[in-house]
Scaffold this active site. Structure first.
Site, PDB file in Angstrom:
ATOM      1  N   CYS A 296       0.803  -1.226   0.000  1.00  0.00           N
ATOM      2  CA  CYS A 296       0.000   0.000   0.000  1.00  0.00           C
ATOM      3  C   CYS A 296       0.837   1.277   0.000  1.00  0.00           C
ATOM      4  O   CYS A 296       0.296   2.368  -0.186  1.00  0.00           O
ATOM      5  CB  CYS A 296      -0.934   0.006   1.205  1.00  0.00           C
ATOM      6  SG  CYS A 296      -2.142  -1.343   1.205  1.00  0.00           S
TER       7      CYS A 296
ATOM      8  N   HIS B  89      12.060   0.912   5.906  1.00  0.00           N
ATOM      9  CA  HIS B  89      11.781  -0.487   5.582  1.00  0.00           C
ATOM     10  C   HIS B  89      12.284  -1.383   6.709  1.00  0.00           C
ATOM     11  O   HIS B  89      13.475  -1.398   7.017  1.00  0.00           O
ATOM     12  CB  HIS B  89      12.477  -0.861   4.265  1.00  0.00           C
ATOM     13  CG  HIS B  89      11.886  -2.054   3.586  1.00  0.00           C
ATOM     14  ND1 HIS B  89      11.718  -3.272   4.211  1.00  0.00           N
ATOM     15  CD2 HIS B  89      11.405  -2.227   2.327  1.00  0.00           C
ATOM     16  CE1 HIS B  89      11.168  -4.128   3.371  1.00  0.00           C
ATOM     17  NE2 HIS B  89      10.965  -3.514   2.220  1.00  0.00           N
TER      18      HIS B  89
ATOM     19  N   HIS C  54      -1.736  20.236   6.610  1.00  0.00           N
ATOM     20  CA  HIS C  54      -2.724  19.200   6.308  1.00  0.00           C
ATOM     21  C   HIS C  54      -2.073  17.822   6.380  1.00  0.00           C
ATOM     22  O   HIS C  54      -0.886  17.672   6.066  1.00  0.00           O
ATOM     23  CB  HIS C  54      -3.324  19.409   4.919  1.00  0.00           C
ATOM     24  CG  HIS C  54      -3.816  20.797   4.672  1.00  0.00           C
ATOM     25  ND1 HIS C  54      -5.021  21.257   5.148  1.00  0.00           N
ATOM     26  CD2 HIS C  54      -3.247  21.850   4.011  1.00  0.00           C
ATOM     27  CE1 HIS C  54      -5.201  22.515   4.785  1.00  0.00           C
ATOM     28  NE2 HIS C  54      -4.125  22.900   4.095  1.00  0.00           N
TER      29      HIS C  54
ATOM     30  N   HIS D 221      -2.964   7.326   4.863  1.00  0.00           N
ATOM     31  CA  HIS D 221      -3.377   6.091   4.187  1.00  0.00           C
ATOM     32  C   HIS D 221      -4.642   5.533   4.839  1.00  0.00           C
ATOM     33  O   HIS D 221      -4.737   5.430   6.063  1.00  0.00           O
ATOM     34  CB  HIS D 221      -2.250   5.072   4.264  1.00  0.00           C
ATOM     35  CG  HIS D 221      -2.638   3.697   3.829  1.00  0.00           C
ATOM     36  ND1 HIS D 221      -3.271   3.457   2.625  1.00  0.00           N
ATOM     37  CD2 HIS D 221      -2.497   2.483   4.428  1.00  0.00           C
ATOM     38  CE1 HIS D 221      -3.490   2.161   2.501  1.00  0.00           C
ATOM     39  NE2 HIS D 221      -3.042   1.553   3.577  1.00  0.00           N
TER      40      HIS D 221
ATOM     41  N   HIS E  69     -14.656   5.824   4.001  1.00  0.00           N
ATOM     42  CA  HIS E  69     -16.089   5.568   3.942  1.00  0.00           C
ATOM     43  C   HIS E  69     -16.599   5.515   2.512  1.00  0.00           C
ATOM     44  O   HIS E  69     -17.385   4.630   2.146  1.00  0.00           O
ATOM     45  CB  HIS E  69     -16.839   6.656   4.722  1.00  0.00           C
ATOM     46  CG  HIS E  69     -18.316   6.438   4.797  1.00  0.00           C
ATOM     47  ND1 HIS E  69     -19.194   6.964   3.869  1.00  0.00           N
ATOM     48  CD2 HIS E  69     -19.070   5.731   5.674  1.00  0.00           C
ATOM     49  CE1 HIS E  69     -20.430   6.608   4.189  1.00  0.00           C
ATOM     50  NE2 HIS E  69     -20.386   5.855   5.271  1.00  0.00           N
TER      51      HIS E  69
ATOM     52  N   ASN F 223     -10.447   1.031   1.306  1.00  0.00           N
ATOM     53  CA  ASN F 223      -8.990   0.964   1.235  1.00  0.00           C
ATOM     54  C   ASN F 223      -8.613   0.599  -0.192  1.00  0.00           C
ATOM     55  O   ASN F 223      -8.725  -0.554  -0.594  1.00  0.00           O
ATOM     56  CB  ASN F 223      -8.463  -0.084   2.223  1.00  0.00           C
ATOM     57  CG  ASN F 223      -6.948  -0.197   2.198  1.00  0.00           C
ATOM     58  OD1 ASN F 223      -6.267   0.421   1.376  1.00  0.00           O
ATOM     59  ND2 ASN F 223      -6.396  -1.003   3.085  1.00  0.00           N
TER      60      ASN F 223
END
Length: 466
Positions: free
Chosen positions: A168, A247, A338, A342, A371, A375
């Protein structure tokens, strides 16, 4: 004497020239985001409560305990009824996908969003110098990048990168590749294409850690146009200020907390381990440790260090050896306007909000995106950014912190600067007026709450009425 003066003058001029050249080259290495186009599938691909129940019911390996688990997961997920699924789900073939299903799902997105982006920007496919495609859970031969090049008839010398398995957080990895390409090439256009393929990746087994992925992931995609052309900097939407990648693949727990594998019955799925929140927190903290000095003002860093030092001295002087004062926290709002988070799930958004001390206004874009679209994996950040733009929150000079997580385990973040006032309704055009809704209550509990009252000894899935 005159020769010495001449040499000194020449040396000074050469030094000035080299400094100017270095500064000029650095300006050509800037990374600007000219435009982006999020994908909005057609309405016949919406996954409402009624149809979701039908999909669950026809998964034959599920029993009462799995039904109860899924109901709890869906209700607490933060996902609404307007999200999208691949066409294979609606034809009832999710358990037996073909290669063509995965390809057609991707091409439907490619042909829509890339074309709209190029048309709006006035740039032809032949002008593109770099193409980066990331789709984690699908690989074809020829590659998806090659399919895009063939469809749009791009140049023979285009620099191409086709990423798989990056999870992702792949969108920011793709952006980082482009940023590094800009350091070597001047006056370049780059196209980043980010999505996820769901068609071949439906899990038909009953392992809870793997059926959870069926509930969370939804169809989406985004095409992003970037450049380092100095002449276009005022036309750009954003300027990339910095990007940090973390990572933790060397840690066994982190590596295995989010992994594609077969279950005990040999069914392929995506395993989400209970250790995932812990792994995400560790990667998040390490990422912020490197990112903070790059984005926060000196006064905030000094304040945090002083408060930390005072607390440590107090704890050493106290008899118990532990300080009762609250743990010091960094105020990220001193350097960030702002927050683009994710949409991994409600728990992910809540966790980031708690760690960064964000309020509901800050979390609203991520919550509403989860919503409305669910995802959507690596491309979710751009839907969140689109929400901010549609709400006219992004003003010239504002900064946006993007944070993403991915299998591996990875946490990637970047800081964007808004180059000009933004207010396009983009992919949110038809929905932005009704968001945020008065309630985010999921209708699943009202419709299927009776599942919790069923008895395990007498329950028969065949008798379930949807």
């Amino acid at each position: 004497m005159e020769l010495l003066s001449l040499l000194c003058a020449f040396s000074a001029l050469y030094f000035i020239f080299m400094m100017w050249k270095r500064f000029d080259e650095k300006r050509d290495q800037e990374c600007y985001i000219l435009d982006y186009q999020c994908y909005k599938p057609t309405d016949d691909r919406k996954l409402d409560t009624q149809f979701s129940g039908e999909v669950i019911r026809r998964t034959k390996n599920l029993g009462l305990l799995e039904y109860q688990f899924l109901l709890k997961a869906i209700v607490s997920s933060g996902i609404g009824e307007q999200t999208y699924a691949p066409r294979i789900i609606f034809s009832g073939r999710e358990s037996c996908p073909t290669l063509e299903d995965g390809i057609s799902e991707m091409e439907e997105f490619f042909h829509d969003s890339i074309q709209k982006l190029l048309d709006r920007s006035g740039i032809s496919p032949s002008q593109l110098d770099v193409l980066v495609v990331n789709v984690s859970m699908f690989a074809s031969m020829p590659s998806l990048a090659s399919r895009i090049i063939n469809h749009y008839k791009m140049r023979e010398d285009i620099k191409v990168f086709n990423l798989t398995g990056m999870g992702c957080s792949a969108s920011l990895i793709s952006t980082d590749i482009v940023r590094n390409m800009f350091k070597s090439y001047k006056n370049v256009y780059a196209l980043v294409v980010t999505s996820e393929s769901l068609s071949p990746n439906w899990y038909s087994g009953n392992a809870r850690s793997m059926i959870l992925a069926n509930c969370l992931f939804r169809s989406g995609g985004c095409a992003v146009l970037l450049t380092n052309k100095r002449a276009l900097k005022n036309q750009a939407m954003f300027k990339l200020k910095c990007l940090v990648r973390t990572h933790h693949g060397a840690r066994d727990e982190s590596y295995g907390c989010c992994i594609q594998q077969e279950d005990g019955q040999g069914m392929l799925g995506f395993h989400l381990d209970k250790i995932l929140p812990k792994a995400a927190t560790r990667a998040f903290v390490d990422n912020l440790r490197e990112m903070s000095p790059k984005i926060l003002p000196i006064r905030e860093l000094v304040r945090f260090m002083l408060v930390t030092l005072v607390r440590k001295l107090k704890s050493q002087s106290s008899k118990g050896g532990a300080s009762t004062s609250p743990k010091p926290v960094i105020n990220f709002k001193t350097g960030v306007d702002h927050f683009c988070l994710h949409t991994g799930g409600k728990a992910v958004i809540d966790g980031i909000g708690l760690n960064l001390g964000l309020n509901e206004y800050d979390l609203e874009p991520a919550r509403m995106t989860l919503h409305r679209f669910g995802n959507t994996s690596a491309c979710s950040l751009w839907y969140v950014l689109g929400y901010m733009e549609a709400k006219k929150r992004l003003k010239k000079g504002d900064t946006v912190l993007m944070i993403s997580f991915g299998a591996g385990f990875k946490c990637n973040s970047c800081l964007l600067e808004v180059v000009r006032d933004l207010g396009d309704e983009n992919v949110w055009k038809e929905d932005i007026a009704v968001y945020p809704p008065k309630s985010l209550t999921n209708p699943f509990l009202e419709k299927y709450g009776w599942i919790h009252q069923e008895d395990l000894s007498t329950f028969n899935p065949e008798n379930v009425v949807i």
